[in-house]
Design a protein around this motif. Structure first.
Motif, PDB file in Angstrom:
ATOM      1  N   MET A  10       0.934  -1.310   0.009  1.00  0.00           N
ATOM      2  CA  MET A  10       0.018   0.131   0.167  1.00  0.00           C
ATOM      3  C   MET A  10       0.814   1.140  -0.226  1.00  0.00           C
ATOM      4  N   ALA A  11       0.588   1.925  -1.099  1.00  0.00           N
ATOM      5  CA  ALA A  11       1.451   3.339  -1.237  1.00  0.00           C
ATOM      6  C   ALA A  11       0.416   4.319  -0.817  1.00  0.00           C
ATOM      7  N   ARG A  12       0.791   5.097  -0.053  1.00  0.00           N
ATOM      8  CA  ARG A  12      -0.246   6.411   0.349  1.00  0.00           C
ATOM      9  C   ARG A  12       0.522   7.675  -0.056  1.00  0.00           C
ATOM     10  N   ILE A  13      -0.010   8.336  -0.938  1.00  0.00           N
ATOM     11  CA  ILE A  13       0.857   9.521  -1.651  1.00  0.00           C
ATOM     12  C   ILE A  13      -0.191  10.667  -1.794  1.00  0.00           C
ATOM     13  N   ALA A  14      -0.054  11.718  -1.360  1.00  0.00           N
ATOM     14  CA  ALA A  14      -0.748  12.846  -1.456  1.00  0.00           C
ATOM     15  C   ALA A  14      -1.976  12.811  -0.598  1.00  0.00           C
ATOM     16  N   ILE A  49      -4.393  10.506  -8.411  1.00  0.00           N
ATOM     17  CA  ILE A  49      -4.346  11.823  -7.613  1.00  0.00           C
ATOM     18  C   ILE A  49      -5.100  13.001  -8.352  1.00  0.00           C
ATOM     19  N   HIS A  50      -5.936  13.622  -7.732  1.00  0.00           N
ATOM     20  CA  HIS A  50      -6.776  14.659  -8.215  1.00  0.00           C
ATOM     21  C   HIS A  50      -5.749  15.928  -8.946  1.00  0.00           C
ATOM     22  N   GLY A  51      -5.478  16.159  -9.921  1.00  0.00           N
ATOM     23  CA  GLY A  51      -4.659  17.195 -10.439  1.00  0.00           C
ATOM     24  C   GLY A  51      -3.259  16.677 -11.200  1.00  0.00           C
ATOM     25  N   LEU A  65      -5.786  22.222  -4.607  1.00  0.00           N
ATOM     26  CA  LEU A  65      -6.133  22.503  -5.937  1.00  0.00           C
ATOM     27  C   LEU A  65      -7.694  22.707  -6.123  1.00  0.00           C
ATOM     28  N   ARG A  66      -8.395  21.854  -5.433  1.00  0.00           N
ATOM     29  CA  ARG A  66      -9.717  21.973  -5.234  1.00  0.00           C
ATOM     30  C   ARG A  66     -10.137  23.450  -4.612  1.00  0.00           C
ATOM     31  N   ARG A  67      -9.452  23.790  -3.583  1.00  0.00           N
ATOM     32  CA  ARG A  67      -9.744  24.969  -2.921  1.00  0.00           C
ATOM     33  C   ARG A  67      -9.396  26.137  -3.949  1.00  0.00           C
ATOM     34  N   GLU A  68      -8.271  26.043  -4.703  1.00  0.00           N
ATOM     35  CA  GLU A  68      -7.781  27.014  -5.488  1.00  0.00           C
ATOM     36  C   GLU A  68      -9.136  27.328  -6.739  1.00  0.00           C
TER      37      GLU A  68
END
Lengths: 94, 124
Positions: free
Chosen positions: B1-5, B22-24, B70-73
């Motif tokens: 299991m890799a957890r990134i961002a 990943i979103h973005g 990113l979503r916030r921006e």
């Protein structure tokens, strides 16, 4: 497509002169303009422009956030008054 | 299991593809990240060493805006337009297309499912 940077922002020349004159006179009166195509520049901030929408001059108080937009964006040309209620004579056919 | 961002945990797939979860991050940025970290194209996520994962995480944190930020921006950009009272802001407020598309027909993505009009005659 975005405008080329080397051209700089487009502004109708007379608008610049009017803005400066208004600044100099000190009175904050509405500057009537038909130039919806002009970019809003930093030196316009704080002035009020009456932007023509084909019907009347809508007052637009220029704030810092508006820099880079065009005047026309703040003066809608179309007004949607909603649809008329359905005609009673129109009978539903199934 | 890799957890990134944050919450993304894609395994089994190739790193190039897994990163696009990943979103973005799309294919272009996934490719950029792989070359920066030096991971071959056909490497799969479960084959990554912990060191690789850490380095991917660092690159993403340093160079890219992803997920919540990113979503916030994007939301802030839209909010700015709406507060400004410019044409694009008005279109966002009304939930209509922003880029000058026709609304006589279509535009269903923005307008949502069609609403029935009361009293309209049905043909045949």
């Amino acid at each position: 497509m975005a405008r080329s940077v080397w051209k700089g922002p487009f502004v109708d020349g007379y608008l610049l002169k009017k803005a400066e004159a208004s600044r100099a006179s000190g009175r904050n009166e509405v500057i009537k303009t038909w130039s919806r195509r002009s970019t809003i520049l930093p030196q316009f901030v704080g002035l009020t422009f009456g932007v023509y929408n084909g019907h009347k001059f809508l007052p637009v108080l220029v704030t810092e956030n508006m820099i880079g937009h065009k005047f026309g964006e703040f003066s809608p040309t179309r007004f949607f008054h909603g649809h008329t209620a359905a005609d009673k004579k129109a009978v539903r056919k199934d | 299991m890799a957890r990134i961002a944050g919450v993304n945990i894609p395994t089994q797939k190739r790193v190039l593809v897994a990163l696009t979860y990943i979103h973005g991050i799309g294919q272009t940025k996934a490719k950029e990240i792989c070359t920066k970290v030096g991971i071959p194209q056909d490497r799969r996520v479960h084959q990554l060493t912990d060191d690789d994962v850490v380095r991917i995480r660092e690159v993403i944190d340093r160079d890219y805006r992803v997920e919540g930020d990113l979503r916030r921006e994007v939301a802030m950009n839209i909010k700015r337009l709406m507060d400004l009272g410019c044409y694009r802001g008005l279109r966002h407020r009304k939930g209509l297309p922003v880029h000058g598309q026709r609304t006589h027909t279509n535009a269903r993505t923005r307008k949502g499912p069609a609403r029935a009009i009361a009293g309209k005659k049905k043909t045949v």
